[in-house]
Design a protein around this motif. Structure first.
Motif, PDB file in Angstrom:
ATOM      1  N   TYR A  70      -1.823   7.740  -6.332  1.00  0.00           N
ATOM      2  CA  TYR A  70      -0.769   8.393  -7.120  1.00  0.00           C
ATOM      3  C   TYR A  70      -1.182   9.829  -7.405  1.00  0.00           C
ATOM      4  CZ  TYR A  70       3.071   8.425 -10.593  1.00  0.00           C
ATOM      5  OH  TYR A  70       4.244   8.667 -11.280  1.00  0.00           O
ATOM      6  N   GLU A  71      -0.449  10.762  -6.828  1.00  0.00           N
ATOM      7  CA  GLU A  71      -0.703  12.181  -7.066  1.00  0.00           C
ATOM      8  C   GLU A  71       0.509  12.771  -7.786  1.00  0.00           C
ATOM      9  OE1 GLU A  71      -1.368  16.105  -4.277  1.00  0.00           O
ATOM     10  OE2 GLU A  71      -2.597  14.332  -3.854  1.00  0.00           O
ATOM     11  N   CYS A  81       1.866  12.854   4.402  1.00  0.00           N
ATOM     12  CA  CYS A  81       0.889  12.093   3.622  1.00  0.00           C
ATOM     13  C   CYS A  81       1.508  10.972   2.803  1.00  0.00           C
ATOM     14  CB  CYS A  81       0.136  13.046   2.697  1.00  0.00           C
ATOM     15  SG  CYS A  81      -1.068  12.260   1.620  1.00  0.00           S
ATOM     16  N   PHE A  82       2.669  11.201   2.204  1.00  0.00           N
ATOM     17  CA  PHE A  82       3.182  10.314   1.160  1.00  0.00           C
ATOM     18  C   PHE A  82       4.293   9.391   1.662  1.00  0.00           C
ATOM     19  CE2 PHE A  82       1.271  13.919  -0.974  1.00  0.00           C
ATOM     20  CZ  PHE A  82       0.445  13.282  -1.890  1.00  0.00           C
ATOM     21  N   ASP A  83       4.264   8.165   1.126  1.00  0.00           N
ATOM     22  CA  ASP A  83       5.310   7.191   1.432  1.00  0.00           C
ATOM     23  C   ASP A  83       6.528   7.370   0.549  1.00  0.00           C
ATOM     24  OD1 ASP A  83       3.689   5.370   3.287  1.00  0.00           O
ATOM     25  OD2 ASP A  83       2.447   5.357   1.469  1.00  0.00           O
ATOM     26  N   LEU A  84       6.300   7.861  -0.671  1.00  0.00           N
ATOM     27  CA  LEU A  84       7.352   7.869  -1.675  1.00  0.00           C
ATOM     28  C   LEU A  84       7.157   9.051  -2.621  1.00  0.00           C
ATOM     29  CD1 LEU A  84       9.668   6.509  -3.315  1.00  0.00           C
ATOM     30  CD2 LEU A  84       7.944   4.966  -4.276  1.00  0.00           C
ATOM     31  N   ILE A  85       8.255   9.718  -2.935  1.00  0.00           N
ATOM     32  CA  ILE A  85       8.210  10.820  -3.892  1.00  0.00           C
ATOM     33  C   ILE A  85       9.124  10.505  -5.065  1.00  0.00           C
ATOM     34  CG2 ILE A  85       8.925  13.220  -4.290  1.00  0.00           C
ATOM     35  CD1 ILE A  85       7.845  13.793  -1.433  1.00  0.00           C
ATOM     36  N   ASP A 119       0.865  -1.176   0.000  1.00  0.00           N
ATOM     37  CA  ASP A 119       0.000   0.000   0.000  1.00  0.00           C
ATOM     38  C   ASP A 119       0.902   1.227   0.000  1.00  0.00           C
ATOM     39  OD1 ASP A 119      -3.019  -0.890   0.730  1.00  0.00           O
ATOM     40  OD2 ASP A 119      -1.571  -2.209   1.698  1.00  0.00           O
ATOM     41  N   LEU A 120       0.782   2.048  -1.027  1.00  0.00           N
ATOM     42  CA  LEU A 120       1.677   3.193  -1.171  1.00  0.00           C
ATOM     43  C   LEU A 120       0.923   4.442  -1.604  1.00  0.00           C
ATOM     44  CD1 LEU A 120       4.721   1.648  -3.097  1.00  0.00           C
ATOM     45  CD2 LEU A 120       4.852   2.742  -0.861  1.00  0.00           C
ATOM     46  N   LYS A 121       1.318   5.555  -1.011  1.00  0.00           N
ATOM     47  CA  LYS A 121       0.918   6.864  -1.502  1.00  0.00           C
ATOM     48  C   LYS A 121       2.138   7.504  -2.129  1.00  0.00           C
ATOM     49  CE  LYS A 121      -3.037   7.969   1.436  1.00  0.00           C
ATOM     50  NZ  LYS A 121      -3.640   8.968   2.353  1.00  0.00           N
ATOM     51  N   ILE A 122       2.038   7.776  -3.430  1.00  0.00           N
ATOM     52  CA  ILE A 122       3.168   8.283  -4.202  1.00  0.00           C
ATOM     53  C   ILE A 122       2.845   9.678  -4.726  1.00  0.00           C
ATOM     54  CG2 ILE A 122       4.582   7.930  -6.282  1.00  0.00           C
ATOM     55  CD1 ILE A 122       3.992   4.923  -5.994  1.00  0.00           C
ATOM     56  N   PHE A 123       3.833  10.571  -4.669  1.00  0.00           N
ATOM     57  CA  PHE A 123       3.717  11.882  -5.300  1.00  0.00           C
ATOM     58  C   PHE A 123       4.819  12.005  -6.340  1.00  0.00           C
ATOM     59  CE2 PHE A 123       4.107  16.353  -6.086  1.00  0.00           C
ATOM     60  CZ  PHE A 123       2.837  16.873  -5.905  1.00  0.00           C
ATOM     61  N   LEU A 159       5.123   8.574 -18.301  1.00  0.00           N
ATOM     62  CA  LEU A 159       5.839   7.287 -18.294  1.00  0.00           C
ATOM     63  C   LEU A 159       5.889   6.678 -16.900  1.00  0.00           C
ATOM     64  CD1 LEU A 159       7.546   5.085 -19.592  1.00  0.00           C
ATOM     65  CD2 LEU A 159       9.549   6.573 -19.368  1.00  0.00           C
ATOM     66  N   ASN A 160       6.293   7.441 -15.895  1.00  0.00           N
ATOM     67  CA  ASN A 160       6.386   6.882 -14.544  1.00  0.00           C
ATOM     68  C   ASN A 160       5.027   6.453 -14.017  1.00  0.00           C
ATOM     69  OD1 ASN A 160       9.204   7.223 -14.222  1.00  0.00           O
ATOM     70  ND2 ASN A 160       8.920   9.384 -13.735  1.00  0.00           N
ATOM     71  N   ALA A 161       4.010   7.234 -14.334  1.00  0.00           N
ATOM     72  CA  ALA A 161       2.669   6.913 -13.834  1.00  0.00           C
ATOM     73  C   ALA A 161       2.131   5.628 -14.461  1.00  0.00           C
ATOM     74  CB  ALA A 161       1.717   8.073 -14.111  1.00  0.00           C
ATOM     75  N   ILE A 162       2.298   5.460 -15.756  1.00  0.00           N
ATOM     76  CA  ILE A 162       1.744   4.263 -16.394  1.00  0.00           C
ATOM     77  C   ILE A 162       2.554   3.023 -16.027  1.00  0.00           C
ATOM     78  CG2 ILE A 162       2.964   4.368 -18.628  1.00  0.00           C
ATOM     79  CD1 ILE A 162      -0.794   3.527 -18.000  1.00  0.00           C
TER      80      ILE A 162
END
Length: 218
Positions: free
Chosen positions: A80-81, A144-148, A50-54, A62-65
């Motif tokens: 994903y924001e 809020c986010f786990d990973l940027i 479970d991840l919240k990514i910005f 590209l990174n989003a897809i």
């Protein structure tokens, strides 16, 4: 600013902005860089389901897809924001030919056509939100986010995006023990991260770069 499509060394495509002599991704391999920096050193390193990514700099998507594809394959639950000041058109994004798997088409279309701040459900386990703004005018939700994914244009063309004023926004947006990954390994940038409070490590970079950066909020 005008852009044109170029083919990188791994045969994947990216955009070049001639006015800045800057590309959206590495000319040594757009896909290779994305997989190494943001997937392997980011999502894989986290080992979380479970991840919240910005993402700083949605760009061509590209990174989003790639993250959406990974979430579907590995049953990850992703919020994903991302933020983008100058959105690439869907037509130009499709010319990148990133979508070898036809089932990715609906998600990719929705990412590029999403309205500012709308929450878009892409499948059962992937939520997507795009902010159409300069980061100077936006603040991340705190803790809020786990990973940027820090994928802004490099310091040589957009130095302000690598200074403490902007980077502190991302420090505040991360949860404790969350982390940031980026292709950049510039010394001044890493010193700025440390000045804010990040714990910084240099790790092997993608082809064409000896190092990249991973930085933790402790």
């Amino acid at each position: 600013m005008q852009s044109k499509i170029i083919v990188t060394k791994d045969k994947s495509k990216t955009l070049l902005i001639p006015e800045l002599n800057e590309t959206y991704h590495s000319t040594n391999g757009a896909l290779t860089e994305a997989l190494h920096v943001f997937q392997k050193a980011g999502i894989d390193y986290s080992e979380r389901k479970d991840l919240k990514i910005f993402e700083m700099g949605f760009g061509t998507g590209l990174n989003a897809i790639l993250t959406f594809q990974k979430a579907q394959k590995e049953n990850l639950n992703i919020y994903y924001e991302c933020i983008e000041a100058y959105p690439v058109s869907l037509e130009q994004a499709l010319e990148m030919d990133y979508l070898e798997a036809p089932e990715l088409n609906p998600a990719f279309h929705k990412m590029h056509t999403a309205n500012h701040k709308d929450l878009v459900e892409l499948g059962n386990h992937f939520q997507f939100r795009k902010i159409i703004s300069k980061i100077q005018d936006y603040s991340l939700e705190q803790n809020c986010f786990d990973l940027i994914f820090y994928d802004a244009f490099g310091p040589k063309v957009q130095q302000e995006l690598w200074e403490t004023f902007i980077l502190s926004k991302f420090y505040e947006g991360l949860k404790p023990d969350g982390f940031l990954v980026t292709y950049c390994a510039q010394g001044a940038f890493k010193r700025n991260l440390k000045a804010i409070g990040f714990e910084v490590e240099s790790i092997p970079g993608p082809p064409g770069k000896r190092e990249m950066t991973r930085a933790f909020k402790r």
